[in-house]
Scaffold this motif. Structure first.
Motif, PDB file in Angstrom:
ATOM      1  N   PRO A 143       0.800  -1.232   0.000  1.00  0.00           N
ATOM      2  CA  PRO A 143       0.000   0.000   0.000  1.00  0.00           C
ATOM      3  C   PRO A 143       0.830   1.278   0.000  1.00  0.00           C
ATOM      4  N   LEU A 144       2.122   1.185   0.343  1.00  0.00           N
ATOM      5  CA  LEU A 144       3.020   2.334   0.303  1.00  0.00           C
ATOM      6  C   LEU A 144       4.270   1.986  -0.478  1.00  0.00           C
ATOM      7  N   ILE A 145       4.886   3.010  -1.074  1.00  0.00           N
ATOM      8  CA  ILE A 145       6.200   2.840  -1.689  1.00  0.00           C
ATOM      9  C   ILE A 145       7.132   3.885  -1.108  1.00  0.00           C
ATOM     10  N   ARG A 146       8.401   3.597  -1.142  1.00  0.00           N
ATOM     11  CA  ARG A 146       9.413   4.501  -0.591  1.00  0.00           C
ATOM     12  C   ARG A 146      10.031   5.302  -1.726  1.00  0.00           C
ATOM     13  N   LEU A 147      10.009   6.633  -1.591  1.00  0.00           N
ATOM     14  CA  LEU A 147      10.598   7.515  -2.601  1.00  0.00           C
ATOM     15  C   LEU A 147      11.974   8.000  -2.196  1.00  0.00           C
ATOM     16  N   GLY A 148      12.263   7.995  -0.922  1.00  0.00           N
ATOM     17  CA  GLY A 148      13.541   8.463  -0.407  1.00  0.00           C
ATOM     18  C   GLY A 148      13.592   8.215   1.084  1.00  0.00           C
ATOM     19  N   LEU A 189      15.296  11.894  -4.275  1.00  0.00           N
ATOM     20  CA  LEU A 189      13.969  11.318  -4.467  1.00  0.00           C
ATOM     21  C   LEU A 189      13.989  10.539  -5.770  1.00  0.00           C
ATOM     22  N   SER A 190      13.569   9.280  -5.714  1.00  0.00           N
ATOM     23  CA  SER A 190      13.585   8.471  -6.935  1.00  0.00           C
ATOM     24  C   SER A 190      12.617   7.309  -6.794  1.00  0.00           C
ATOM     25  N   PHE A 191      12.243   6.774  -7.946  1.00  0.00           N
ATOM     26  CA  PHE A 191      11.461   5.548  -7.983  1.00  0.00           C
ATOM     27  C   PHE A 191      11.682   4.890  -9.330  1.00  0.00           C
ATOM     28  N   ASN A 192      12.028   3.615  -9.311  1.00  0.00           N
ATOM     29  CA  ASN A 192      12.173   2.815 -10.522  1.00  0.00           C
ATOM     30  C   ASN A 192      13.137   3.436 -11.529  1.00  0.00           C
ATOM     31  N   GLY A 193      14.222   3.994 -11.065  1.00  0.00           N
ATOM     32  CA  GLY A 193      15.228   4.558 -11.957  1.00  0.00           C
ATOM     33  C   GLY A 193      15.001   6.005 -12.354  1.00  0.00           C
ATOM     34  N   LYS A 194      13.846   6.567 -12.050  1.00  0.00           N
ATOM     35  CA  LYS A 194      13.587   7.983 -12.325  1.00  0.00           C
ATOM     36  C   LYS A 194      14.035   8.783 -11.108  1.00  0.00           C
ATOM     37  N   PRO A 206       3.498   4.153  -7.814  1.00  0.00           N
ATOM     38  CA  PRO A 206       2.914   5.327  -7.156  1.00  0.00           C
ATOM     39  C   PRO A 206       1.530   5.624  -7.716  1.00  0.00           C
ATOM     40  N   ALA A 207       0.636   6.076  -6.853  1.00  0.00           N
ATOM     41  CA  ALA A 207      -0.721   6.411  -7.285  1.00  0.00           C
ATOM     42  C   ALA A 207      -0.715   7.615  -8.216  1.00  0.00           C
ATOM     43  N   HIS A 208       0.284   8.505  -8.062  1.00  0.00           N
ATOM     44  CA  HIS A 208       0.466   9.661  -8.935  1.00  0.00           C
ATOM     45  C   HIS A 208       1.880   9.612  -9.492  1.00  0.00           C
ATOM     46  N   PRO A 209       2.136  10.244 -10.650  1.00  0.00           N
ATOM     47  CA  PRO A 209       3.498  10.223 -11.196  1.00  0.00           C
ATOM     48  C   PRO A 209       4.490  10.969 -10.301  1.00  0.00           C
TER      49      PRO A 209
END
Length: 133
Positions: free
Chosen positions: A45-50, A121-126, A68-71
């Motif tokens: 239900p959560l993801i880590r961005l940083g 701040l990142s997610f999946n290489g972005k 992520p629910a939003h980009p």
């Protein structure tokens, strides 16, 4: 109700899609909150961005993994605003929006004024990049 359920309920009831670890201090001790957030990121239900930054997640239609629910382009300025940092569009984005350039900016670049940011701040290489004006 245990801490994991409290954090899950608190996240579901909020309108914003980003959470800082500091926002959950009242729920329990720092180690308990850390374990609960780790458990929620592994469940989905959560993801880590940083470091200390989490976002609401939804399962991917293709793989079923949490996304992520939003980009990230929407979440990154929201995180910085919660941290008290004024965010503006990058110089290249401003040029494109004003019609001075036809090139679309690639990647996520945020203008933080004269403020220097070391937070990643990142997610999946972005990865979010910062520029100083």
């Amino acid at each position: 109700m245990n801490i994991v359920d409290r954090i899950k309920r608190s996240g579901a009831n909020r309108v914003d899609g980003v959470f800082l670890r500091v926002e959950f201090e009242r729920v329990g001790s720092p180690s308990q909150v850390g374990r609960a957030l780790t458990q929620l990121t592994s469940e989905g239900p959560l993801i880590r961005l940083g470091v200390g930054v989490y976002a609401k997640a939804k399962p991917s239609v293709l793989t079923g993994k949490p996304l992520p629910a939003h980009p990230l382009e929407v979440l990154a300025p929201e995180v910085l605003r919660k941290l008290g940092i004024a965010v503006m569009p990058s110089r290249l984005t401003q040029d494109y929006n004003a019609g001075r350039s036809t090139q679309l900016p690639s990647g996520i670049v945020l203008n933080t004024g004269k403020r220097r940011i070391a937070r990643k701040l990142s997610f999946n290489g972005k990865v979010v990049q910062y520029e100083h004006a």
